[in-house]
Design an enzyme around this catalytic site. Structure first.
Site, PDB file in Angstrom:
ATOM      1  CD  GLU A   1     -92.182 -45.578 -37.917  1.00 19.37           C
ATOM      2  OE1 GLU A   1     -90.943 -45.635 -38.019  1.00 19.37           O
ATOM      3  OE2 GLU A   1     -92.862 -44.623 -38.336  1.00 19.37           O
TER       4      GLU A   1
ATOM      5  CD  GLU B   1     -82.344 -45.079 -38.438  1.00 18.90           C
ATOM      6  OE1 GLU B   1     -82.334 -44.541 -39.562  1.00 18.90           O
ATOM      7  OE2 GLU B   1     -82.428 -44.450 -37.366  1.00 18.90           O
TER       8      GLU B   1
END
Length: 338
Positions: free
Chosen positions: A160, A178
């Site tokens: 991730e 992100e």
């Protein structure tokens, strides 16, 4: 992106088992003083998770990590969250009551009770209840099981947050959030409404997103939904909170999904409906839980799925454990629908 509930989105460790602390009760014959003694005794602290992994080992596993993700923060997050248990009761399809217990004091507090909880229609069927003990993170099984679970957890957070070399598996824990922070990830939620001006894009080792997930995590971690709803940036400014959100996500089942923890320790067993959809115990099932809609039931060539599997096999090797019967792929596993 990560979803939960209806808001939808170690170098080798040689220790074989964690020794349990023990103590002597002393003079048990004086029954009159037993109650008083119990009141005065401080709760016995669980062994620190540092017994499982050293700082040197952690640093070896994540050599390119951002300096934000420290060993000390990881250990503190595990140790502090280990003091929390959560009782989740569900009525009807999605009417919830959460009772959070601080094991260090024994105090239990209702931190969420949905508005329809006491409605007659919600009480027609018996409550569905499950317990989440965050102290079971990578400690609930034997030494081999615990190492496999830790390898799986590390694999998922490494994928991730990777930002480096393909298939080197040394580039985990590099990203705090992100890439695209312009997305709000807002969903309708009566229990966890978004706060004006805040964004709930993917943050932390597990890149949790959406206001519902932030609120739920905040209830579990702090006993107060407003902390992360009001200040979601804590996940990328406080490393202990950041790691706690990843552990929370790993340990907490969703309405229709098991927890990744329960899958890796063998507690979750598929129903016939799961078997018909290719869902089987193993690392592949944790991929389905975390990002199944984008990565599962797409054959064996999905890059992200293969990268997660590669990280898992890498960490297994580093931890000195194997998973010979691993159902690592979710390529033929139907994802969950909401």
């Amino acid at each position: 992106m990560k979803t939960i509930i209806s808001t939808a989105k170690l170098a080798v460790i040689s220790v074989s088992a964690l020794a349990l602390l023990s103590f002597s009760c002393g003079n048990a014959g004086n029954s009159k003083n037993v109650a008083a003694q119990k009141k005065q005794e401080a709760p016995v602290a669980a062994p620190s998770f540092s017994k499982f992994i050293s700082e040197q080992q952690f640093n070896t596993l994540f050599p390119e990590r951002d300096k934000f993700y420290t060993y000390q923060a990881f250990i503190k997050a595990v140790d502090e969250l280990a003091l929390i248990k959560l009782r989740v009761a569900r009525r009807a399809e999605s009417v919830y009551q959460f009772t959070r217990t601080d094991k260090s004091t024994g105090k239990a507090t209702i931190v969420r009770q949905d508005g329809d909880w006491n409605e007659a229609w919600a009480k027609v069927k018996p409550d569905s209840v499950y317990m989440i003990d965050y102290g079971n993170f990578c400690t609930a099984g034997d030494a081999q099981t615990n190492k496999r679970e830790l390898a799986a957890f590390f694999a998922q957070i490494a994928h991730e947050t990777r930002h480096g070399r393909n298939e080197s598996y040394t580039d985990g824990l590099m990203l705090l959030h992100e890439d695209n922070t312009s997305l709000n990830y807002i969903s309708d939620s009566d229990e966890y409404p978004p706060v004006k001006g805040q964004k709930y894009y993917g943050r932390g080792p597990m890149q949790i997103s959406y206001n519902g997930n932030y609120g739920y995590a905040s209830d579990c971690i702090f006993g107060n939904k407003h902390i992360l709803l009001d200040k979601p940036s804590l996940i990328e400014t406080d490393p202990v909170v950041s790691f706690k959100t990843a552990i929370y996500f790993w340990m907490t089942p969703e309405t229709h999904k098991p927890s990744a923890h329960d899958v890796m320790i063998g507690k979750w067993q598929p129903k016939e409906s799961d078997k018909a959809k290719g869902r089987t115990p193993g690392f592949g099932m944790t991929i389905n839980i975390i990002n199944g809609e984008l990565e599962c039931n797409k054959g064996e060539d999905n890059y992200s799925m293969k990268d997660r599997i590669g990280f898992y096999q890498f960490f297994l090797s580093k931890l000195g454990v194997s998973d010979p019967n691993c159902a690592c792929s979710c390529g033929k596993m139907e994802p969950y629908k909401y």
